[in-house]
Design a protein around this motif. Structure first.
Motif, PDB file in Angstrom:
ATOM      1  N   VAL A   3       0.872  -1.172   0.000  1.00  0.00           N
ATOM      2  CA  VAL A   3       0.000   0.000   0.000  1.00  0.00           C
ATOM      3  C   VAL A   3       0.908   1.221   0.000  1.00  0.00           C
ATOM      4  O   VAL A   3       1.748   1.380   0.894  1.00  0.00           O
ATOM      5  CB  VAL A   3      -0.931   0.042   1.225  1.00  0.00           C
ATOM      6  N   ILE A  13      -7.084   0.000   4.388  1.00  0.00           N
ATOM      7  CA  ILE A  13      -6.913  -1.095   3.436  1.00  0.00           C
ATOM      8  C   ILE A  13      -5.892  -2.101   3.972  1.00  0.00           C
ATOM      9  O   ILE A  13      -6.097  -3.323   3.909  1.00  0.00           O
ATOM     10  CB  ILE A  13      -6.486  -0.553   2.063  1.00  0.00           C
ATOM     11  N   VAL A 184      -1.486  -1.068  -4.069  1.00  0.00           N
ATOM     12  CA  VAL A 184      -2.604  -0.133  -3.969  1.00  0.00           C
ATOM     13  C   VAL A 184      -2.026   1.265  -3.789  1.00  0.00           C
ATOM     14  O   VAL A 184      -1.283   1.520  -2.837  1.00  0.00           O
ATOM     15  CB  VAL A 184      -3.532  -0.463  -2.788  1.00  0.00           C
ATOM     16  N   LEU A 308      -3.763  -1.044  -8.228  1.00  0.00           N
ATOM     17  CA  LEU A 308      -5.089  -0.494  -7.970  1.00  0.00           C
ATOM     18  C   LEU A 308      -4.945   0.912  -7.400  1.00  0.00           C
ATOM     19  O   LEU A 308      -3.973   1.237  -6.711  1.00  0.00           O
ATOM     20  CB  LEU A 308      -5.867  -1.354  -6.972  1.00  0.00           C
ATOM     21  N   ALA A 310      -6.732   3.944  -4.990  1.00  0.00           N
ATOM     22  CA  ALA A 310      -7.702   4.273  -3.943  1.00  0.00           C
ATOM     23  C   ALA A 310      -7.380   5.699  -3.518  1.00  0.00           C
ATOM     24  O   ALA A 310      -6.770   5.945  -2.480  1.00  0.00           O
ATOM     25  CB  ALA A 310      -7.606   3.306  -2.768  1.00  0.00           C
ATOM     26  N   VAL A 328     -11.884  -2.383  -1.838  1.00  0.00           N
ATOM     27  CA  VAL A 328     -10.552  -2.727  -2.352  1.00  0.00           C
ATOM     28  C   VAL A 328     -10.111  -4.087  -1.826  1.00  0.00           C
ATOM     29  O   VAL A 328      -9.559  -4.909  -2.579  1.00  0.00           O
ATOM     30  CB  VAL A 328      -9.544  -1.627  -1.970  1.00  0.00           C
ATOM     31  N   ILE A 332      -9.155  -7.430  -4.037  1.00  0.00           N
ATOM     32  CA  ILE A 332      -7.846  -8.096  -3.964  1.00  0.00           C
ATOM     33  C   ILE A 332      -7.994  -9.566  -3.598  1.00  0.00           C
ATOM     34  O   ILE A 332      -7.365 -10.445  -4.203  1.00  0.00           O
ATOM     35  CB  ILE A 332      -6.945  -7.371  -2.945  1.00  0.00           C
TER      36      ILE A 332
END
Length: 356
Positions: A3, A13, A184, A308, A310, A328, A332
């Motif tokens: 992340v 997340i 992410v 991804l 976010a 999210v 995943i």
């Protein structure tokens, strides 16, 4: 998985993914120092429902409905008091013109079936005697709550790390620097440089006042108002703090200006006169991650396997934290996008400009 970004969305997340058994590394050289460090923390799906944003309003309502359970679970997992309060929000107009402007929006919100009820001036002051006698009227949105974003980030980080997530305190200059099967990008305004997505900085100046004598503020509800055509909000905290905000400026600097402070203080004091006796404890500016349609960007990046987004939550990052994390994480873990993601995926802006 990785992340990129240690704000509330990124840590939420990370927490949810770690709970599902994934190994998670959060990359951020200054976690919690972005927009959330300035944000007031209003959870306002009703008062933030604006014309032409029907799909966004639906996401706000859905995420706000998750907040009670999310707050309780997070408090238990982290042991941190996140300042979650449920007194509701009063939306007020100082002058007849202000009231008319607010009334148009209430009519729209009521037309969507949202819970907002107009009140007479006497009914407003029954709820909040600290309101100025000049206030012409208002409405109550009982489901619009609040949380303290600074405490929220601390709690999310603690919960995520207890679940097994790790922090790598380094700045990511390009996605090629991240070695992970899934990455992410939850880097707020920094997502533009990393992905080429149309995320722009929207400056907001915010003040923090402190009630005299170390006691609580003289009002309990979040107050959002119009004062001589200036929009302002006042968020009372149990600690005695009152957050006053916020300017909306299409600029990328974080300088606090005399004009910004003057505008906010004047509007706030017009609505709640006792604020002139409060201590000015902090004046700060932050950068909201805005998008062309004011809605967040959530989902897979076109043409980049395993990446991804976010980001782009603009003024809604705190209220949208639970639903963003859930959507999210499910994507995943299962590989299947929830239909709720469809209006907010990156591909709605067409082909990406650059990849780093």
């Amino acid at each position: 998985m990785a992340v990129v970004g240690g704000g509330p969305v990124g840590w939420a997340i990370a927490w949810r993914c770690a709970q599902r058994g994934l190994r998670v590394v959060v990359h951020d050289d200054r976690p919690g120092s972005g927009a959330s460090s300035v944000a007031a923390g209003m959870l306002s799906p009703v008062a933030e429902a604006y014309f032409g944003e029907h799909e966004l309003t639906g996401l706000l309502v859905e995420s706000a409905a998750r907040w009670p359970g999310f707050a309780a679970e997070l408090a238990e997992a982290s042991g941190v008091d996140i300042g979650y309060r449920t007194e509701g929000t009063l939306v007020v107009g100082l002058t007849a013109d202000d009231l008319a402007e607010a009334g148009r929006l209430w009519s729209y919100q009521q037309g969507l079936g949202l819970p907002i009820t107009p009140l007479r001036p006497s009914e407003l002051r029954d709820r909040e005697p600290a309101l100025a006698p000049r206030v012409r009227g208002g409405a109550v949105a009982p489901g619009d709550h609040q949380v303290d974003p600074r405490r929220l980030v601390a709690a999310l980080r603690t919960a995520a790390e207890r679940a097994g997530a790790e922090l790598r305190p380094a700045r990511v200059g390009a996605l090629s620097e991240v070695d992970a099967r899934v990455t992410v990008v939850a880097a707020g305004c920094g997502a533009a440089e990393l992905t080429g997505l149309p995320v722009r900085p929207v400056k907001g100046q915010v003040l923090r006042l402190r009630a005299p004598g170390g006691g609580p503020p003289g009002f309990r509800h979040v107050i959002r108002g119009y004062a001589d055509s200036e929009s302002v909000y006042l968020v009372p905290r149990d600690s005695g703090e009152v957050v006053v905000g916020a300017t909306v400026e299409e600029r990328a600097d974080t300088a606090v200006t005399a004009g910004g402070v003057l505008t906010l203080l004047r509007a706030a004091a017009e609505l709640v006169p006792e604020l002139v006796e409060y201590e000015l404890a902090e004046a700060v500016a932050g950068l909201r991650p805005g998008t062309p349609d004011n809605a967040p960007i959530i989902g897979p990046l076109p043409g980049r396997q395993g990446v991804l987004a976010a980001t782009g939550h603009h003024r809604h990052g705190i209220v949208l934290t639970p639903v963003t994390a859930d959507l999210v994480t499910e994507l995943i873990v299962t590989g299947e996008p929830d239909p709720a993601l469809a209006p907010f995926t990156p591909d709605r802006f067409g082909k990406e400009r650059t990849w780093n």
